[in-house]
Design an enzyme around this catalytic site. Sequence first.
Site, short mmCIF file in Angstrom:
data_model
loop_
_atom_site.label_atom_id
_atom_site.label_comp_id
_atom_site.label_asym_id
_atom_site.label_seq_id
_atom_site.Cartn_x
_atom_site.Cartn_y
_atom_site.Cartn_z
N HIS A 85 30.93 19.77 30.41
CA HIS A 85 29.97 20.68 29.73
C HIS A 85 30.57 21.26 28.45
CE1 HIS A 85 28.02 21.75 33.90
NE2 HIS A 85 27.36 20.75 33.33
N GLU A 136 22.36 21.17 23.82
CA GLU A 136 23.39 20.14 23.66
C GLU A 136 22.98 19.08 22.63
OE1 GLU A 136 23.62 20.22 28.07
OE2 GLU A 136 25.66 19.50 27.77
N ASN A 183 21.49 10.02 25.14
CA ASN A 183 22.18 10.36 26.39
C ASN A 183 21.88 9.22 27.36
OD1 ASN A 183 23.28 11.44 28.68
ND2 ASN A 183 22.35 13.47 28.42
#
Length: 388
Positions: free
Chosen positions: A167, A370, A7
């Site tokens: 999201h 996630e 990320n």
Amino acid sequence: MLVLVINSGSSSLKYQVRDVDAGTVITEGLIERIGLGNGGGGDGEAIGPRDHAEALDHVDRALHEVLGDRAIDAVGHRVVHGGERFSEPVLANNEIIRAIERLNPLAPLHNPANVLGLRAIASKWPDMPQVAVFDTAFHRTIPEHAWRYAVPEWFYTHHGIRRYGFHGTSHEYVSRRAAALLGLAPEAFDGVVLHLGNGASATAVAGGKSVDTSMGFTPLEGLVMGTRSGDVDPSILVFLARQGHSADEIDSLLNRESGLRALAGSNDMRTVVEAAEAGDRKAEVALDVASYRLAKYVGAYHVSVGGAKAIVFTAGIGENSVAFRARVVARLGALGVVLDGDRNAERSKEPRVISAPGSAIPVLVVPTDEERAIAEATAAVVRAAVPS
Ligand code: ADP
């Protein structure tokens, strides 16, 4: 399969290594201050890496210590904006990376950093399969009546101004787990998923697909968030501009100085709840504004999905804030929704039902993950592309 999940932010790089088949996290870390030097403060803090490539060298060394000779099989990247093109995770080659780069204007804070992460891996490990997993992809099924703004056509045709939603990786993962908890096939799940973290969004899921979501062209639309206003009358922006505030100021006011921070003086839900319980009126009002807005969206999305079979809470606030969940559900009496106070107060990392047996719609808490979703999507794409 060992998947490195990345990320990549403008000055940070968060990583996690997962063994997808065993379902375990092998190691994780965060590299900060990329490109910021040591700030010249002389405070003894380590100097940050020069760029994302150097940050990756740090990750490589850290991984080597933990993994020894075990090699990473693939890298999965969280990519914020996939525009209209990407409706699912893709194997990233040069053309795909350029396509993500062309979306930079739609997510100027995020996509450039994601591209830096993809390029850094491509140059360090040229043969490594890389997969881009998009935050917008799950919402590509939203029908036109929900994604189109009632504005002149050229907003959309010239600038791509429409609702995209974010999201998505979390909403999809949580929908699947909620369906499983209810004993439903993923495509039989109709519900409202509430991802409540620092950023927050609600998604209407029908037949396992996103049919509406509260974030729009950018993550600013919709719910009251930690520092974002969510929905406001757009004329307020015009008014502020006419008062002499610059575009950058207005952007910062609504994205960083609003939400719970503006209403209660803190963007941390724990602090706001504690203050309200101690009798702080501003904190009380903040919780009222946020829970009322959220309940309104639940009512709207109950209609959007043709009758929700579940209302699902997830992310930092959704998973942990007993008080905030109680305030939201207390506003859903018209839908026949009833909370079970004891179940709501239970602390657990497992997906669970927190409504009373007689509740017209079950209320669930389903922890999101996630990184796990990105790792699994990455493994699936790589296995399909490179049969072993
Ligand atoms: P991000 O969007 O940065 O991933 P998170 O999903 O971690 O955010 O959510 C952050 C929010 O969750 C904060 O408002 C924080 O106060 C709230 N939160 C975290 N833990 C708790 C807790 N135990 N009780 C209440 N709120 C919590």
